[in-house]
Scaffold this motif. Structure first.
Motif, PDB file in Angstrom:
ATOM      1  N   LEU B  29       0.840  -1.211   0.000  1.00  0.00           N
ATOM      2  CA  LEU B  29       0.000   0.000   0.000  1.00  0.00           C
ATOM      3  C   LEU B  29       0.874   1.260   0.000  1.00  0.00           C
ATOM      4  O   LEU B  29       0.577   2.246  -0.672  1.00  0.00           O
ATOM      5  CB  LEU B  29      -0.902  -0.024   1.231  1.00  0.00           C
ATOM      6  N   PHE B  30       1.978   1.192   0.754  1.00  0.00           N
ATOM      7  CA  PHE B  30       2.890   2.335   0.800  1.00  0.00           C
ATOM      8  C   PHE B  30       3.629   2.509  -0.530  1.00  0.00           C
ATOM      9  O   PHE B  30       3.821   3.621  -1.001  1.00  0.00           O
ATOM     10  CB  PHE B  30       3.886   2.182   1.957  1.00  0.00           C
ATOM     11  N   PHE B  31       3.999   1.380  -1.138  1.00  0.00           N
ATOM     12  CA  PHE B  31       4.672   1.435  -2.447  1.00  0.00           C
ATOM     13  C   PHE B  31       3.755   2.085  -3.488  1.00  0.00           C
ATOM     14  O   PHE B  31       4.142   3.001  -4.209  1.00  0.00           O
ATOM     15  CB  PHE B  31       5.038   0.014  -2.922  1.00  0.00           C
ATOM     16  N   ALA B  32       2.533   1.568  -3.543  1.00  0.00           N
ATOM     17  CA  ALA B  32       1.581   2.073  -4.536  1.00  0.00           C
ATOM     18  C   ALA B  32       1.168   3.507  -4.206  1.00  0.00           C
ATOM     19  O   ALA B  32       1.086   4.363  -5.092  1.00  0.00           O
ATOM     20  CB  ALA B  32       0.356   1.172  -4.577  1.00  0.00           C
ATOM     21  N   GLY B  33       0.943   3.746  -2.915  1.00  0.00           N
ATOM     22  CA  GLY B  33       0.514   5.090  -2.482  1.00  0.00           C
ATOM     23  C   GLY B  33       1.569   6.145  -2.794  1.00  0.00           C
ATOM     24  O   GLY B  33       1.240   7.261  -3.206  1.00  0.00           O
ATOM     25  N   TYR B  34       2.838   5.773  -2.629  1.00  0.00           N
ATOM     26  CA  TYR B  34       3.924   6.709  -2.926  1.00  0.00           C
ATOM     27  C   TYR B  34       3.814   7.187  -4.377  1.00  0.00           C
ATOM     28  O   TYR B  34       3.935   8.379  -4.665  1.00  0.00           O
ATOM     29  CB  TYR B  34       5.271   6.028  -2.693  1.00  0.00           C
ATOM     30  N   ILE B 179       6.937  11.233   3.558  1.00  0.00           N
ATOM     31  CA  ILE B 179       7.577  12.409   2.955  1.00  0.00           C
ATOM     32  C   ILE B 179       6.791  12.873   1.723  1.00  0.00           C
ATOM     33  O   ILE B 179       6.510  14.060   1.546  1.00  0.00           O
ATOM     34  CB  ILE B 179       9.048  12.081   2.591  1.00  0.00           C
ATOM     35  N   MET B 180       6.419  11.909   0.893  1.00  0.00           N
ATOM     36  CA  MET B 180       5.678  12.285  -0.319  1.00  0.00           C
ATOM     37  C   MET B 180       4.280  12.791   0.027  1.00  0.00           C
ATOM     38  O   MET B 180       3.747  13.666  -0.652  1.00  0.00           O
ATOM     39  CB  MET B 180       5.613  11.079  -1.272  1.00  0.00           C
ATOM     40  N   LEU B 181       3.715  12.264   1.086  1.00  0.00           N
ATOM     41  CA  LEU B 181       2.404  12.746   1.549  1.00  0.00           C
ATOM     42  C   LEU B 181       2.498  14.212   1.975  1.00  0.00           C
ATOM     43  O   LEU B 181       1.672  15.047   1.581  1.00  0.00           O
ATOM     44  CB  LEU B 181       1.928  11.865   2.713  1.00  0.00           C
ATOM     45  N   VAL B 182       3.531  14.514   2.758  1.00  0.00           N
ATOM     46  CA  VAL B 182       3.736  15.905   3.209  1.00  0.00           C
ATOM     47  C   VAL B 182       3.970  16.808   1.994  1.00  0.00           C
ATOM     48  O   VAL B 182       3.402  17.896   1.893  1.00  0.00           O
ATOM     49  CB  VAL B 182       4.930  15.977   4.201  1.00  0.00           C
ATOM     50  N   LEU B 183       4.788  16.299   1.060  1.00  0.00           N
ATOM     51  CA  LEU B 183       5.100  17.091  -0.141  1.00  0.00           C
ATOM     52  C   LEU B 183       3.840  17.357  -0.972  1.00  0.00           C
ATOM     53  O   LEU B 183       3.645  18.468  -1.485  1.00  0.00           O
ATOM     54  CB  LEU B 183       6.144  16.339  -0.970  1.00  0.00           C
ATOM     55  N   SER B 184       3.002  16.355  -1.092  1.00  0.00           N
ATOM     56  CA  SER B 184       1.795  16.559  -1.903  1.00  0.00           C
ATOM     57  C   SER B 184       0.843  17.532  -1.209  1.00  0.00           C
ATOM     58  O   SER B 184       0.205  18.352  -1.871  1.00  0.00           O
ATOM     59  CB  SER B 184       1.099  15.231  -2.238  1.00  0.00           C
ATOM     60  N   ILE B 185       0.769  17.463   0.124  1.00  0.00           N
ATOM     61  CA  ILE B 185      -0.079  18.434   0.848  1.00  0.00           C
ATOM     62  C   ILE B 185       0.477  19.848   0.647  1.00  0.00           C
ATOM     63  O   ILE B 185      -0.269  20.790   0.371  1.00  0.00           O
ATOM     64  CB  ILE B 185      -0.159  18.074   2.355  1.00  0.00           C
ATOM     65  N   LEU B 186       1.800  19.971   0.750  1.00  0.00           N
ATOM     66  CA  LEU B 186       2.421  21.294   0.554  1.00  0.00           C
ATOM     67  C   LEU B 186       2.186  21.798  -0.875  1.00  0.00           C
ATOM     68  O   LEU B 186       1.912  22.989  -1.084  1.00  0.00           O
ATOM     69  CB  LEU B 186       3.930  21.227   0.839  1.00  0.00           C
ATOM     70  N   ALA B 187       2.290  20.885  -1.848  1.00  0.00           N
ATOM     71  CA  ALA B 187       2.083  21.287  -3.247  1.00  0.00           C
ATOM     72  C   ALA B 187       0.650  21.787  -3.455  1.00  0.00           C
ATOM     73  O   ALA B 187       0.417  22.808  -4.115  1.00  0.00           O
ATOM     74  CB  ALA B 187       2.376  20.113  -4.175  1.00  0.00           C
ATOM     75  N   ILE B 188      -0.312  21.079  -2.867  1.00  0.00           N
ATOM     76  CA  ILE B 188      -1.720  21.476  -3.015  1.00  0.00           C
ATOM     77  C   ILE B 188      -1.968  22.820  -2.324  1.00  0.00           C
ATOM     78  O   ILE B 188      -2.624  23.704  -2.875  1.00  0.00           O
ATOM     79  CB  ILE B 188      -2.644  20.373  -2.453  1.00  0.00           C
ATOM     80  N   ILE B 189      -1.402  22.961  -1.135  1.00  0.00           N
ATOM     81  CA  ILE B 189      -1.573  24.232  -0.405  1.00  0.00           C
ATOM     82  C   ILE B 189      -0.965  25.379  -1.218  1.00  0.00           C
ATOM     83  O   ILE B 189      -1.562  26.444  -1.363  1.00  0.00           O
ATOM     84  CB  ILE B 189      -0.935  24.141   1.010  1.00  0.00           C
ATOM     85  N   ALA B 190       0.209  25.122  -1.786  1.00  0.00           N
ATOM     86  CA  ALA B 190       0.872  26.169  -2.588  1.00  0.00           C
ATOM     87  C   ALA B 190       0.037  26.517  -3.815  1.00  0.00           C
ATOM     88  O   ALA B 190      -0.162  27.697  -4.129  1.00  0.00           O
ATOM     89  CB  ALA B 190       2.261  25.689  -2.999  1.00  0.00           C
ATOM     90  N   ALA B 191      -0.467  25.481  -4.499  1.00  0.00           N
ATOM     91  CA  ALA B 191      -1.253  25.725  -5.716  1.00  0.00           C
ATOM     92  C   ALA B 191      -2.516  26.516  -5.385  1.00  0.00           C
ATOM     93  O   ALA B 191      -2.895  27.448  -6.105  1.00  0.00           O
ATOM     94  CB  ALA B 191      -1.618  24.401  -6.371  1.00  0.00           C
ATOM     95  N   ARG B 192      -3.154  26.141  -4.288  1.00  0.00           N
ATOM     96  CA  ARG B 192      -4.390  26.834  -3.909  1.00  0.00           C
ATOM     97  C   ARG B 192      -4.094  28.291  -3.528  1.00  0.00           C
ATOM     98  O   ARG B 192      -4.838  29.208  -3.892  1.00  0.00           O
ATOM     99  CB  ARG B 192      -5.047  26.102  -2.742  1.00  0.00           C
ATOM    100  N   GLY B 286      -3.827   7.624 -11.161  1.00  0.00           N
ATOM    101  CA  GLY B 286      -2.781   6.943 -10.400  1.00  0.00           C
ATOM    102  C   GLY B 286      -3.308   5.656  -9.795  1.00  0.00           C
ATOM    103  O   GLY B 286      -2.654   4.606  -9.876  1.00  0.00           O
ATOM    104  N   THR B 287      -4.497   5.726  -9.200  1.00  0.00           N
ATOM    105  CA  THR B 287      -5.079   4.535  -8.581  1.00  0.00           C
ATOM    106  C   THR B 287      -5.402   3.481  -9.643  1.00  0.00           C
ATOM    107  O   THR B 287      -5.110   2.301  -9.465  1.00  0.00           O
ATOM    108  CB  THR B 287      -6.351   4.915  -7.796  1.00  0.00           C
ATOM    109  N   LEU B 288      -6.002   3.934 -10.745  1.00  0.00           N
ATOM    110  CA  LEU B 288      -6.331   2.998 -11.831  1.00  0.00           C
ATOM    111  C   LEU B 288      -5.084   2.279 -12.336  1.00  0.00           C
ATOM    112  O   LEU B 288      -5.094   1.080 -12.587  1.00  0.00           O
ATOM    113  CB  LEU B 288      -6.970   3.760 -12.994  1.00  0.00           C
ATOM    114  N   GLN B 289      -4.009   3.045 -12.469  1.00  0.00           N
ATOM    115  CA  GLN B 289      -2.754   2.453 -12.963  1.00  0.00           C
ATOM    116  C   GLN B 289      -2.201   1.426 -11.986  1.00  0.00           C
ATOM    117  O   GLN B 289      -1.699   0.378 -12.395  1.00  0.00           O
ATOM    118  CB  GLN B 289      -1.722   3.550 -13.206  1.00  0.00           C
ATOM    119  N   GLN B 290      -2.309   1.733 -10.701  1.00  0.00           N
ATOM    120  CA  GLN B 290      -1.815   0.783  -9.702  1.00  0.00           C
ATOM    121  C   GLN B 290      -2.652  -0.492  -9.705  1.00  0.00           C
ATOM    122  O   GLN B 290      -2.120  -1.596  -9.600  1.00  0.00           O
ATOM    123  CB  GLN B 290      -1.820   1.427  -8.302  1.00  0.00           C
ATOM    124  N   ILE B 291      -3.970  -0.321  -9.862  1.00  0.00           N
ATOM    125  CA  ILE B 291      -4.854  -1.497  -9.910  1.00  0.00           C
ATOM    126  C   ILE B 291      -4.521  -2.327 -11.158  1.00  0.00           C
ATOM    127  O   ILE B 291      -4.411  -3.554 -11.092  1.00  0.00           O
ATOM    128  CB  ILE B 291      -6.336  -1.059  -9.901  1.00  0.00           C
TER     129      ILE B 291
END
Lengths: 245, 355
Positions: B29-34, B179-192, B286-291
């Motif tokens: 889950l962590f591999f795919a989630g990353y 780390i990637m979770l934090v980065l994605s949250i920061l990216a979304i906050i920055a974009a918004r 991303g989810t579709l590709q992992q599935i």
């Protein structure tokens, strides 16, 4: 307020071998209403583009409010108080009417006031401008929801939002009905009464005559007449240019 | 106040996601989630230039790889301090190196941001297809440089041996996921934040009409440089932890077509003018590709992207956000009380005019 607001000296522009502007001289005083006319291809829009920085003139110089404008980009000129509307309306299509008006308030108006406008000041000014051009009821609409005349009004209101000293209205009435033309002329006169100097480029002679205190005529990139409207329209060269020799 | 609520909600959602994944206790889950999170960052980064400003970047992989290879270079440097660092500085280098991943992310961001700034300068006068081709050329040039740079492994690639565990968190893949979770949250906050700011309005005017924007006082060239730098930096940040995730990095994988295609397709499918679009697109694709990877084959990943992209271009060119937006635009007369739809639109910062 000493000296002219706009001073164009010997301005020239070529596109390849085609001479679009050939040594144009023009002076516009503070508060004046100037009409700029000429047949298609005479260089009116090129002159406007050179004044506003959309194009850079190859010869001569453009002085605005005592400053040399040569080499300055369009946004720098806008921030110094030179605003324009476009021949074909160019609204920001994905932004609402109010947001279209907000852009110059965010990016240009502060430069002359010396500080960034507060959120409240911007909202109030947007509301005021939308009301001035009769678009208050459509402030949250997209430009695609506007009629042709409303689009022209938005174009003018957005130019006024720059808080300009000089407004150049490039064929703001093209394609409008007689009553709509009267509306735009009245709007331009109102803006002029509020202290904005205006250069109006237009083909509709009735509007030009009603609006202008002075008339300038361009033909094939050269200025052939400059003076009071009644005198200019009876000038033999002007008649020749419009009706053929 | 609205922004504060958004930050708190974002952090809570992120914490809940991490907690849930740990509770499930499945490392896959962590591999795919990353990977999905990495695409959220990439899509959001692409959207800053492509969606907000209307400049289509075909060189996403180059920025991503710049971040990845800056990490590889620093990793190699750490592994061979005595060989590469002068003796006088070796003591200091031993103290600093190896750098922790958050620092590598910052460095990757700076490197890719500078490349973005350079790209911006070189392509200032280009628009449309010409700009897209120039960014594609950048990827080719950068890949050629990396292939011929022996220090980072050249064409044969480089192995990165990562620690198996980290303190507190435990498993290294969970650490990378966090780390990637934090980065994605920061990216979304920055974009918004960009979207709602003066800068965001400036970007929108560039997208709609540059000449009119200039006439309104918008310094379009400067804003384009800001956009290319920000977008490039975020992509580089997404790429920086990648060598530690994959373990073996070679130019073919770092400059993979999948990064370029996905970072364009995800915002296009989600919707390009709001921060929500890339998020939705990346989550969906991303989810579709992992599935598909675990149920069919990883080879069908790009096929899925291609089919969905074609479908959306035909059926919903404004993306999913555009579809939702059209639904929300069916509102009452001017001046009427806000409904849940308009409130949702305000929260998501989907302007009435957003595509």
């Amino acid at each position: 307020m000493t000296g002219p607001l706009l001073q164009i000296e010997n301005v020239g522009k070529r596109f390849g071998g085609f001479v679009a502007l050939d040594g144009i001289n023009l002076t516009v005083a503070h508060g004046e209403r100037v009409g700029l006319i000429g047949p298609n291809g005479s260089g009116k829009s090129t002159l406007v583009n050179c004044m506003c920085g959309t194009l850079q003139n190859e010869t001569g110089r453009v002085m605005f409010d005592g400053r040399l404008m040569n080499g300055m980009s369009a946004h720098q000129r806008a921030r110094r108080g030179m605003a324009r509307s476009f021949q074909l309306p160019r609204p920001f299509v994905t932004l609402s009417v109010a947001e279209n008006l907000r852009i110059p308030l965010l990016y240009a108006a502060h430069a002359r006031r010396g500080h960034h406008l507060t959120h409240e000041e911007i909202e109030n000014r947007c509301h005021e401008l939308a009301g001035l051009v009769g678009l208050a009821a459509k402030a949250n609409r997209l430009p695609r929801d506007l009629t042709q005349v409303e689009m022209r009004k938005l174009e003018l209101a957005r130019a006024v939002a720059v808080d300009p000293k000089l407004l150049i209205a490039d064929e703001a009435m093209a394609g409008l009905s007689q009553s709509e033309v009267d509306e735009i002329v009245a709007l331009l006169i109102t803006m002029n009464e509020r202290g904005v100097t205006i250069i109006m480029i237009e083909h509709i002679m009735r509007a030009v005559m009603a609006f202008s205190q002075r008339l300038v005529v361009l033909v094939t990139g050269k200025k052939i007449a400059d003076g009071p409207p009644q005198e200019v329209v009876s000038h033999p060269e002007v008649i020749g240019a419009y009706l053929g020799q | 106040m609205r922004s504060l609520v958004f930050y708190i909600v974002s952090i809570l959602v992120g914490a809940a996601l991490f907690g849930f994944a740990r509770w499930l206790g499945n490392d896959y889950l962590f591999f795919a989630g990353y990977t999905v999170l990495q695409f959220i960052v990439l899509a959001t980064a692409w959207n800053i230039l492509g969606g907000y400003c209307g400049y289509v970047n075909f060189g996403s992989a180059a920025f991503f790889a710049a971040g990845a290879y800056s990490s590889v270079a620093l990793h190699k440097l750490a592994a061979g301090i005595d060989r590469y660092v002068p003796e006088s500085l070796a003591g200091l280098a031993h103290t600093i190196l190896p750098l922790p991943i958050p620092v590598l992310i910052v460095i990757g961001g700076i490197v890719a941001g500078l490349i973005g700034l350079g790209t911006g300068y070189l392509t200032l006068r280009l628009r449309g297809a010409f700009f897209a081709i120039a960014t594609l050329a950048l990827a080719v040039v950068l890949q050629t440089l990396i292939v011929n740079w022996d220090f980072v492994g050249g064409s044969r690639g480089a192995y990165i041996i990562r620690p198996s565990e980290v303190p507190i968190i435990g498993s290294y893949i969970q650490y990378l996921f966090l780390i990637m979770l934090v980065l994605s949250i920061l990216a979304i906050i920055a974009a918004r934040a960009i979207e709602q700011s003066r800068l965001g309005y400036g970007f929108a005017t560039i997208r709609d009409d540059e000449t009119a924007a200039e006439a309104c006082g918008v310094p379009t060239l400067r804003l384009k440089l800001i956009a290319t730098t920000l977008s490039g930096a975020l992509m580089g940040m997404a790429g920086a932890p990648f060598p530690y995730y994959i373990g073996y990095l070679e130019p073919g994988s770092a400059f993979g077509l999948a990064y370029t295609v996905n970072s364009i397709a995800m915002p296009m499918i989600g919707g390009t003018t709001s921060w929500v679009g890339p998020l939705v697109g990346a989550l969906l694709l991303g989810t579709l590709q992992q599935i598909a990877t675990v149920t069919i084959s990883s080879a069908v990943n790009l096929l899925i992207v291609g089919l969905l992209l074609v479908g959306f271009v035909i059926v919903a060119p404004k993306g999913i956000v555009g579809l939702v937006q059209d639904f929300m635009r069916e509102r009452g007369p001017e001046g009427s009380e806000p409904t849940w739809r308009t409130r949702l639109a305000t929260f998501a910062n989907m302007r009435p005019g957003a595509r």
